[in-house]
Structures are given as C-alpha cells and as structure tokens.
Write a protein that holds these residues in place. Sequence first.
Motif, PDB file in Angstrom:
ATOM      1  N   GLU A 241       2.074   3.354   3.202  1.00  0.00           N
ATOM      2  CA  GLU A 241       2.587   2.600   4.347  1.00  0.00           C
ATOM      3  C   GLU A 241       4.112   2.590   4.241  1.00  0.00           C
ATOM      4  OE1 GLU A 241       0.357  -1.064   4.759  1.00  0.00           O
ATOM      5  OE2 GLU A 241      -1.549   0.013   4.543  1.00  0.00           O
TER       6      GLU A 241
ATOM      7  N   HIS B 284       0.669   4.411  10.303  1.00  0.00           N
ATOM      8  CA  HIS B 284       1.281   4.758   9.021  1.00  0.00           C
ATOM      9  C   HIS B 284       2.425   5.768   9.148  1.00  0.00           C
ATOM     10  CE1 HIS B 284      -1.684   2.534   6.945  1.00  0.00           C
ATOM     11  NE2 HIS B 284      -2.578   3.476   6.743  1.00  0.00           N
TER      12      HIS B 284
ATOM     13  N   SER C  86      -3.939   2.331   9.780  1.00  0.00           N
ATOM     14  CA  SER C  86      -4.504   3.686   9.810  1.00  0.00           C
ATOM     15  C   SER C  86      -4.601   4.212  11.232  1.00  0.00           C
ATOM     16  CB  SER C  86      -5.886   3.702   9.155  1.00  0.00           C
ATOM     17  OG  SER C  86      -5.807   3.354   7.801  1.00  0.00           O
TER      18      SER C  86
ATOM     19  N   HIS D 100       0.865  -1.188   0.000  1.00  0.00           N
ATOM     20  CA  HIS D 100       0.000   0.000   0.000  1.00  0.00           C
ATOM     21  C   HIS D 100       0.895   1.230   0.000  1.00  0.00           C
ATOM     22  CE1 HIS D 100      -2.906  -2.952   1.983  1.00  0.00           C
ATOM     23  NE2 HIS D 100      -3.331  -2.739   0.756  1.00  0.00           N
TER      24      HIS D 100
ATOM     25  N   TYR E 212      -3.930   9.892   3.417  1.00  0.00           N
ATOM     26  CA  TYR E 212      -4.487   8.546   3.270  1.00  0.00           C
ATOM     27  C   TYR E 212      -4.848   8.225   1.820  1.00  0.00           C
ATOM     28  CZ  TYR E 212      -4.824   8.743   8.340  1.00  0.00           C
ATOM     29  OH  TYR E 212      -4.520   8.855   9.669  1.00  0.00           O
TER      30      TYR E 212
ATOM     31  N   ARG F 145      -2.956   5.320  -0.741  1.00  0.00           N
ATOM     32  CA  ARG F 145      -2.952   3.889  -0.416  1.00  0.00           C
ATOM     33  C   ARG F 145      -2.836   3.046  -1.692  1.00  0.00           C
ATOM     34  NH1 ARG F 145      -4.672   0.142   3.401  1.00  0.00           N
ATOM     35  NH2 ARG F 145      -5.942  -1.603   2.660  1.00  0.00           N
TER      36      ARG F 145
END
Length: 325
Positions: free
Chosen positions: A61, A214, A151, A58, A102, A105
């Motif tokens: 990350e 993260h 998350s 992802h 976010y 991802r």
Amino acid sequence: MNTSPFLSAAGARLEQPALDLLPLDISAYRHGNTGVDYCHRFESGRSGPDVTIIGLTHGNEFCGAHALCELLEQDTRPLRGSLTLIFNNVAAYQRFDPQRPYASRCVDEDGNRVWQTPRLKHPDTEESRRAARLRPLLLETDLVLDLHSTSNPVAPMLIYPELPDCSALVATLGFPFPQLLYKLGDYHPGMLISYAMQHGRKGCHGLVAECGGHFALESAQQAHAITRRVLYRAGLLEQDALIPPWGYEPDHSAGHYRIRNVIEARTEQFRFSQPYRGFERIARGEVYAQDEGPLRAPFDNCTLIMPARIPLCGAEAVTLAEYLG
C-alpha cells in the motif's frame, strides 16, 4: 509487463492491475532519531499535540510511503507539539514483485491485526515483532493517522471509532467521501489505531484513511491531501500551508456508514454472487454470497465494504455496514 489474466478463487479471470504507483527507495530514511528503524520524530519545543503519521502497515500500500517521503523531503516541521513519521512494514514493502503485486501485503500475517497485548508481549512473526518495536511510539501520541489503500478501485474512505471526539475531528477535515464508524473494541481486535486509543494517552484519536486503489497515482495524492489536512487541523502546520486537493472526486458512495459485521469465508467454496468492488448497497434478505449456504443481507441499507479480491477460507471476505446517510 506481463498482463496475462489469472483466476480468482471464484473462478473469475482477474487482470494484472496497471502499476501506475510504484514503491520508492526509502533506504535513506532507515536511520531516524527514535531508536527504531524507519521512524522519525520532530519536536517543535512548543506545547501542542503529538501527531503520528503511519504508512506501509501493509507492504503493498504505497500511498503512505509517498506521503511520508514528501513530508521528509520537504523538511516539514511541526509548528507546535511533535510530529512522528513511521514507515511500518518495511520488510514486506521491500519484497514487492511487480509480477505478483498483491503478494507483498505482509511477510507472515496482517500487520493491522497484531496489536493485542499478548501478541506484543510474545511476538513471534515479522509483523508482531515490528509492532512490539513501534509500541512505545504509539503510546506517546495524541493523534494517529494510518494511511492505507484498497485492492479494488473504490472511493477513498475514513474509518474511525464512533466516539464524539473522533467525529468532531473528522468534521473539521471537510472529507467528502465515505466515513465508516465502528465500535471501539468490537471491530477487528488488533487494529493499530484501536490499540493506541485503548492503551495510549487518554484522549488519543485514531483514523484510518483508505486512499484509493493500491497502485493508482490518485491514491498518493489522496494520502498527501488527508495527511496535510490532519496536520493543519491539529495545529502543526502554518495557516497558509499548502493543502493539496483531494485525489478523487466524490461519488454516490459518500456518506456515513456503521460497521455491523465482518464476514469470514468458512470454506474454500466461498463465492460472491456478483463481482462486487465495494459500496454496493443491497436489500435485507438479498443473497450476496454462497459459502456453507446462501449468505443474505441481515439488515436494511446493507453495504458491502472492501470485498476480498480473492476470498480465502478462514480470512475476512467482506465487511457489512449500515448506510446511515
């Protein structure tokens, strides 16, 4: 940095996270020696296991990228067998925007759900095309460690199939945090480690390491620690190799859990009954969310694993696992 709050799907105000861990420039590692961009393979010339470490399945990350860069910068070479290092979803990683942390991802879809034979034969998204290119490398490994983060800022965890060989490997790591067991083939069809175990070499082992939040510095330290322990226990590092300490201290969530149910949000009205972060244990029959109606814990020692920060209709909202002790 803009710290203004915004609204979750449940109407709760979510603060912009502290971005203590940021992406590294990995452009120097684009051209490896495998024929696939951002993939490097090092042979020892001695008999031993072929171990693969993967980061960035992802794109937001970052801990996995930090761990891989450390190995490359230190010219880490296997004592025996071979070591393959893979930066997975670089396309998503390169889209990181600190104002929308976010959002990177993935590009098109979850890169840890595309590992199914029909998808790899006819890839039609950025993530499935990347998986198709990586597939030959995954079929040549004896052990794959896939580095992730979460998350919500919860304890690190290992996720692996409930098989004797995997459990025996994990037992050598001295891992003092939660361990989540799943039935191979049932939990999340399309997981990278499951594909390697089911379609790759006989006896292939797979581990997912969730290394913490993260954007927490500790998640990078945790990724370094689990990576070097796996390499040491596989025999790829010298006995006196430096093994860094864990990034976190164990807490009440430590123990073994068996994954039982993955709950998807069926409507846009999905709401958790409380602002769960993960590893909350609830009693059988207790309501933990509302969707088309109340959602109740279906078994004793029911534990909420990785509840979605913003539940979305048709997407995974939470995993239910049984605490085993």
